[in-house]
Scaffold this motif. Structure first.
Motif, PDB file in Angstrom:
ATOM      1  N   ALA A  59      38.112  45.235  38.296  1.00  0.00           N
ATOM      2  CA  ALA A  59      38.015  44.331  39.580  1.00  0.00           C
ATOM      3  C   ALA A  59      38.627  42.933  39.473  1.00  0.00           C
ATOM      4  O   ALA A  59      38.350  42.271  38.543  1.00  0.00           O
ATOM      5  CB  ALA A  59      36.718  44.395  40.000  1.00  0.00           C
ATOM      6  N   GLY A  60      39.249  42.731  40.392  1.00  0.00           N
ATOM      7  CA  GLY A  60      39.985  41.574  40.526  1.00  0.00           C
ATOM      8  C   GLY A  60      40.769  41.094  39.412  1.00  0.00           C
ATOM      9  O   GLY A  60      40.869  39.830  39.107  1.00  0.00           O
ATOM     10  N   GLY A  61      41.181  42.255  38.662  1.00  0.00           N
ATOM     11  CA  GLY A  61      42.219  41.615  37.289  1.00  0.00           C
ATOM     12  C   GLY A  61      41.389  41.540  36.123  1.00  0.00           C
ATOM     13  O   GLY A  61      42.199  41.417  35.220  1.00  0.00           O
ATOM     14  N   PHE A  62      39.924  41.958  36.169  1.00  0.00           N
ATOM     15  CA  PHE A  62      39.415  41.840  35.068  1.00  0.00           C
ATOM     16  C   PHE A  62      38.291  42.952  34.931  1.00  0.00           C
ATOM     17  O   PHE A  62      38.148  43.995  35.822  1.00  0.00           O
ATOM     18  CB  PHE A  62      38.607  40.530  34.672  1.00  0.00           C
ATOM     19  N   TYR A  63      38.209  43.309  33.674  1.00  0.00           N
ATOM     20  CA  TYR A  63      37.046  44.497  33.297  1.00  0.00           C
ATOM     21  C   TYR A  63      35.837  43.769  33.235  1.00  0.00           C
ATOM     22  O   TYR A  63      35.521  42.910  32.697  1.00  0.00           O
ATOM     23  CB  TYR A  63      37.432  44.972  32.078  1.00  0.00           C
ATOM     24  N   TYR A  64      34.646  44.622  33.721  1.00  0.00           N
ATOM     25  CA  TYR A  64      33.618  44.373  33.617  1.00  0.00           C
ATOM     26  C   TYR A  64      32.753  45.540  33.085  1.00  0.00           C
ATOM     27  O   TYR A  64      33.148  46.674  33.009  1.00  0.00           O
ATOM     28  CB  TYR A  64      32.938  43.838  35.109  1.00  0.00           C
TER      29      TYR A  64
END
Length: 132
Positions: free
Chosen positions: A108-113
């Protein structure tokens, strides 16, 4: 009660290395996802490296090739080996665990969570400062 604790932050010169460790208690072995995140300068928390239940590891683009995440599932420990650090890596590094049989990593939004968010537990964080 799930508890997450981070160790290993500190100050290092540019080009140096640090190893961060995260331990999680109160979770069932194998039934969780874990990850390292960082926050600095009021920016939104960024996923650094996340590992899902089957051990699949995903890294942020800005750390690939420099950081390596490894997990000891039997001991609920997640380690982040960081090398070639730059001042841009200075941040509060925070570990999180999602102790759910349905946990997953997501982008999401360029990053992994990791999620689901409502069942994710966070540590207090450990400060990493890279400066000369």
């Amino acid at each position: 009660l799930v508890q997450v604790a981070e160790f290993g932050g500190g100050s290092v010169q540019p080009g140096g290395s640090l190893t961060l460790s995260c331990t999680a208690s109160g979770i069932e072995p194998d039934d969780y996802c874990m990850g390292w995140f960082r926050s600095a300068g009021g920016r939104k928390r960024q996923g650094v490296a996340v590992i899902d239940r089957d051990g699949d590891t995903k890294y942020a683009d800005f750390v690939k090739g420099r950081f390596t995440a490894s997990q000891d599932k039997a001991k609920n420990i997640l380690t982040l080996n960081m090398r070639s650090l730059s001042p841009e890596d200075s941040a509060m590094y925070i570990c999180a665990v999602s102790p759910s049989v349905v946990c997953r990593s997501y982008y999401a939004g360029g990053f992994y969570y990791i999620g689901p968010e409502e069942s994710t537990d966070w540590g207090q964080g450990t400060q990493v400062t890279v400066s000369s």
